[in-house]
Write an enzyme that holds these catalytic residues in place. Structure first.
Site, PDB file in Angstrom:
ATOM      1  N   LYS A 221      20.079 -14.935 -17.560  1.00  0.00           N
ATOM      2  CA  LYS A 221      21.259 -14.526 -18.328  1.00  0.00           C
ATOM      3  C   LYS A 221      22.563 -14.852 -17.613  1.00  0.00           C
ATOM      4  CE  LYS A 221      19.353 -11.271 -21.599  1.00  0.00           C
ATOM      5  NZ  LYS A 221      19.149  -9.869 -21.981  1.00  0.00           N
ATOM      6  N   ARG A 255      11.241  -8.625 -19.220  1.00  0.00           N
ATOM      7  CA  ARG A 255      11.214  -9.741 -20.171  1.00  0.00           C
ATOM      8  C   ARG A 255      11.704 -10.982 -19.440  1.00  0.00           C
ATOM      9  NH1 ARG A 255      14.690 -12.183 -23.749  1.00  0.00           N
ATOM     10  NH2 ARG A 255      13.824 -12.791 -25.754  1.00  0.00           N
TER      11      ARG A 255
HETATM   12  C1  8Y4 Z   1      19.929 -17.614 -21.038  1.00  0.00           C
HETATM   13  C2  8Y4 Z   1      18.730 -17.038 -21.241  1.00  0.00           C
HETATM   14  C3  8Y4 Z   1      21.029 -17.135 -21.714  1.00  0.00           C
HETATM   15  C4  8Y4 Z   1      18.589 -15.995 -22.095  1.00  0.00           C
HETATM   16  C5  8Y4 Z   1      20.900 -16.076 -22.595  1.00  0.00           C
HETATM   17  C6  8Y4 Z   1      19.674 -15.512 -22.789  1.00  0.00           C
HETATM   18  C7  8Y4 Z   1      16.719  -9.099 -24.558  1.00  0.00           C
HETATM   19  C8  8Y4 Z   1      15.888  -9.021 -25.681  1.00  0.00           C
HETATM   20  C9  8Y4 Z   1      16.953 -10.908 -25.686  1.00  0.00           C
HETATM   21  C10 8Y4 Z   1      16.745  -8.003 -23.649  1.00  0.00           C
HETATM   22  C11 8Y4 Z   1      15.142  -6.936 -25.094  1.00  0.00           C
HETATM   23  C12 8Y4 Z   1      18.520 -13.764 -24.045  1.00  0.00           C
HETATM   24  C13 8Y4 Z   1      15.405 -10.486 -27.635  1.00  0.00           C
HETATM   25  C14 8Y4 Z   1      18.861 -12.850 -25.157  1.00  0.00           C
HETATM   26  N1  8Y4 Z   1      17.359 -10.297 -24.569  1.00  0.00           N
HETATM   27  N2  8Y4 Z   1      15.100  -7.968 -25.953  1.00  0.00           N
HETATM   28  N3  8Y4 Z   1      16.055 -10.166 -26.389  1.00  0.00           N
HETATM   29  N4  8Y4 Z   1      15.924  -6.947 -23.969  1.00  0.00           N
HETATM   30  N5  8Y4 Z   1      14.393  -5.844 -25.312  1.00  0.00           N
HETATM   31  N6  8Y4 Z   1      19.595 -14.483 -23.684  1.00  0.00           N
HETATM   32  O1  8Y4 Z   1      17.465  -7.968 -22.657  1.00  0.00           O
HETATM   33  O2  8Y4 Z   1      17.432 -13.840 -23.566  1.00  0.00           O
HETATM   34  S1  8Y4 Z   1      17.506 -12.456 -26.236  1.00  0.00           S
END
Ligand code: 8Y4
Length: 276
Positions: A221, A255
């Site tokens: 993230k 996750r």
């Molecule tokens: C790079 C990689 C940039 C990933 C942005 C992202 C969460 C989630 C997501 C979380 C739960 C993401 C569906 C966002 N994040 N579900 N989901 N907790 N429970 N962004 O933190 O991975 S998606």
């Protein structure tokens, strides 16, 4: 410590990894439905072989600034994948959705957990989740994915996120979802500045008494990118450090995109946490 996920068991006596499987159009280029299904199944099987205890399947991009997706579009993308994975994999399939129609259809297709970044706040979602009989993960999100990074303000981010999640756990219990079947998640990056995210990580232990377990998503993230000034493909070491801190502070589910490495980091945590 054991959660029944549609007949498959999630054992939270040790910290576990939830592998991320994306079936959004931006993550799989248009090679047609068969190729998408093949790629999804192959990726999910690899994650299970690497030690994932759960596979999270999402069809809506919840990235900052992402456009909303229609029910039919999300269902078309995700339903065949969930059906096949639920049938062929030994671990529970988690559905990353906020929509009650998806909850109903994907529960019928064999999904084992509802992972809702809107904590069952969409109209009908709480009732659909309760009727499904599935365990749920309730995440905190300030605003909506489109607007959430426009200057979020909290007086006390830890207290406010905690109060919100406590209220959502209460709403679930009132709807018939037992606390023993609820995970809570502070929602790293969802309407939070870097400083907010760091406070939540440092004080993650404040969330452990709310439900059956704390789930966190920090993998790759922007909070990692901001601290290290590296692009998304170079955030593994930072993600593992953050996951380690989260588990040290009480998280039970992480996750993650990089399942093998995250499982290894969590094993070290579990080994140290097991001695006294
Ligand atoms: C790079 C990689 C940039 C990933 C942005 C992202 C969460 C989630 C997501 C979380 C739960 C993401 C569906 C966002 N994040 N579900 N989901 N907790 N429970 N962004 O933190 O991975 S998606």
């Amino acid at each position: 410590m054991l959660i029944n996920c549609a007949g498959k068991t999630l054992d939270l006596s040790r910290p576990v990894v939830m592998g991320v499987l994306n079936v959004t159009p931006d993550s799989f280029s248009d090679g047609g439905h068969y190729l998408q299904m093949d790629a999804a199944l192959r990726h999910a099987e690899i994650m299970v072989a690497q030690g994932a205890a759960l596979v999270d399947v999402g069809g809506e991009s919840t990235r900052p600034g992402a456009a909303p997706v229609s029910v039919q579009e999300e269902l078309d993308r995700v339903l065949p994948v969930v059906e096949r994975l639920a049938r062929e994999l030994p671990v529970p399939i988690s559905m990353d959705t906020s929509k009650p129609e998806l909850m109903r259809e994907l529960a019928r297709a064999g999904a084992g957990l509802i992972n809702d970044v809107r904590a069952l706040q969409m109209p009908g979602a709480l009732a659909a989740a309760a009727a499904s009989g599935l365990p749920v993960c309730l995440m905190h999100l300030r605003g909506e994915p489109i607007t959430m990074q426009r200057g979020p303000v909290y007086a006390d981010v830890v207290a406010e996120v905690r109060d919100y999640l406590a209220a959502r756990v209460g709403a679930c219990e009132a709807a018939g979802i037992a606390r023993e079947r609820i995970l809570v998640d502070p929602g790293f990056g969802f309407g939070k500045t870097l400083a907010h995210n760091l406070h939540l990580l440092r004080h993650l232990d404040r969330f452990t008494d709310l439900a059956a377990g704390v789930l966190v998503g920090v993998s790759r993230k922007s909070m990692i990118g901001a601290l290290l000034d590296v692009p998304v493909g170079e955030r593994l070491a930072g993600s593992l450090a953050a996951a380690t801190i989260a588990v040290w502070r009480g998280a039970r589910v992480v996750r993650a995109h990089d399942v093998r490495e995250t499982v290894q980091a969590l094993r070290i945590c579990a080994a140290v946490l097991a001695v006294d």
